[in-house]
Write an enzyme that holds these catalytic residues in place. Structure first.
Site, PDB file in Angstrom:
ATOM      1  N   ILE A 162      -1.377  73.313  64.321  1.00  0.00           N
ATOM      2  CA  ILE A 162      -1.164  74.425  65.243  1.00  0.00           C
ATOM      3  C   ILE A 162      -1.600  75.738  64.584  1.00  0.00           C
ATOM      4  O   ILE A 162      -1.430  75.923  63.377  1.00  0.00           O
ATOM      5  CB  ILE A 162       0.324  74.510  65.660  1.00  0.00           C
TER       6      ILE A 162
ATOM      7  N   ASP B 165      16.060  83.556  61.741  1.00  0.00           N
ATOM      8  CA  ASP B 165      15.027  83.370  60.731  1.00  0.00           C
ATOM      9  C   ASP B 165      15.455  84.100  59.468  1.00  0.00           C
ATOM     10  O   ASP B 165      16.270  85.032  59.519  1.00  0.00           O
ATOM     11  CB  ASP B 165      13.679  83.909  61.213  1.00  0.00           C
TER      12      ASP B 165
ATOM     13  N   TYR C 287       7.160  66.739  52.396  1.00  0.00           N
ATOM     14  CA  TYR C 287       7.157  67.208  53.780  1.00  0.00           C
ATOM     15  C   TYR C 287       7.228  66.018  54.738  1.00  0.00           C
ATOM     16  O   TYR C 287       8.003  66.028  55.713  1.00  0.00           O
ATOM     17  CB  TYR C 287       5.882  68.012  54.033  1.00  0.00           C
TER      18      TYR C 287
ATOM     19  N   LYS D  76      10.179  65.039  57.566  1.00  0.00           N
ATOM     20  CA  LYS D  76       9.907  64.938  58.993  1.00  0.00           C
ATOM     21  C   LYS D  76      10.192  63.532  59.528  1.00  0.00           C
ATOM     22  O   LYS D  76      10.646  63.378  60.676  1.00  0.00           O
ATOM     23  CB  LYS D  76       8.466  65.356  59.280  1.00  0.00           C
TER      24      LYS D  76
ATOM     25  N   ASN E 248      13.816  74.636  64.754  1.00  0.00           N
ATOM     26  CA  ASN E 248      12.395  74.716  64.448  1.00  0.00           C
ATOM     27  C   ASN E 248      12.108  75.195  63.022  1.00  0.00           C
ATOM     28  O   ASN E 248      10.989  75.041  62.539  1.00  0.00           O
ATOM     29  CB  ASN E 248      11.733  75.666  65.453  1.00  0.00           C
TER      30      ASN E 248
END
Length: 251
Positions: A192, A40, A159, A163, A93
């Site tokens: 989420i 990260d 975005y 995706k 991710n």
């Protein structure tokens, strides 16, 4: 249902692991016996994840890394293999949210910022992960797409484009490596309960809950379970798939 030690002796490589879905997945892998390399840009939060992985009795290698930087990613893959001896599972991710705006108001710099991390970053990670997996003769890659990868989102053209593209790249890569004992899939989370969701809703998460047919936000651990299933032998006949875990949001 988790199966203790089903990943014993294996190595999981996880980007965007400083918090949220990446953190939950790192802990879940460690709890089932995997050695975990976590990446990260946020070095401090990454260190916190590393401590959580250790608490799950897992071996962990924390590597501060910007996935949009090829040299850094290549070095991270090499360090992981040198430290643990293999790279069996890769969970790409890392991603960032856009600033909501209709398409004609999106600044070029903002478009490039989103695509550079979400799409180019995923490609860079896959490039170096897969190169090692080919030499190794096995592996599983899971990419984080989104419910926004199969539908439109008002104010989210950049975005959503990133995706959707991850979905196509995942399917093509699945075909490229199908005969080399390497599977490539994507997980598509809905809304989420993460820091990203807090930022995207400016703290008013009820707006996101209202979009969910099941009436609640998903938990990072629920996405982690889907990722582990795809990586496990139970998902051994699954490649090129986009697994939707979104409480019905994309419907």
């Amino acid at each position: 249902m988790s199966r203790p030690n089903r990943f014993e002796g294996k190595t999981a490589f996880i980007t965007g692991a400083a918090n949220g879905i990446g953190r939950a997945t790192a802990i879940a892998f460690a709890a089932e016996g995997a050695r975990v390399a976590i990446l990260d840009r946020d070095a401090q939060a990454l260190s916190e994840t590393a401590e959580m992985v250790k608490s799950a009795v897992g071996e962990v290698l924390a590597i501060p890394c910007d996935v949009s930087q090829p040299v850094a990613v290549e070095a991270a893959v090499a360090k992981t293999v040198a430290t643990f001896g293999s790279l069996d599972y890769a969970f790409n991710n890392a991603g960032i949210e856009n600033k909501a705006a209709p398409l004609h108001e999106i600044e070029l710099e903002e478009w490039d910022r989103i695509l550079n991390v979400n799409l180019r970053g995923t490609f860079i990670c896959m490039k170096y992960e897969l190169a090692h997996m080919v030499k190794q003769g096995r592996g599983v890659v899971v990419n984080t797409s989104s419910g926004a990868g199969i539908r439109g989102v008002e104010g989210g053209a950049s975005y959503t484009a990133s995706k959707h593209a991850i979905g196509g790249m995942t399917k093509s890569a699945a075909l490229d490596y199908a005969k080399q004992n390497i599977r490539v899939n994507a997980v598509l989370p809905g809304n989420i309960a993460t820091a990203m969701m807090d930022r995207f809703t400016a703290g008013d998460v009820q707006k996101a809950i209202n979009l969910e047919p099941v009436g609640r936000l998903g938990q990072p651990e629920e996405i982690a379970e889907a990722v582990l299933w795809m990586c496990s032998d139970l998902g051994g006949f699954v490649t090129g798939s986009e697994i939707v875990v979104d409480g019905g949001w994309s419907l």
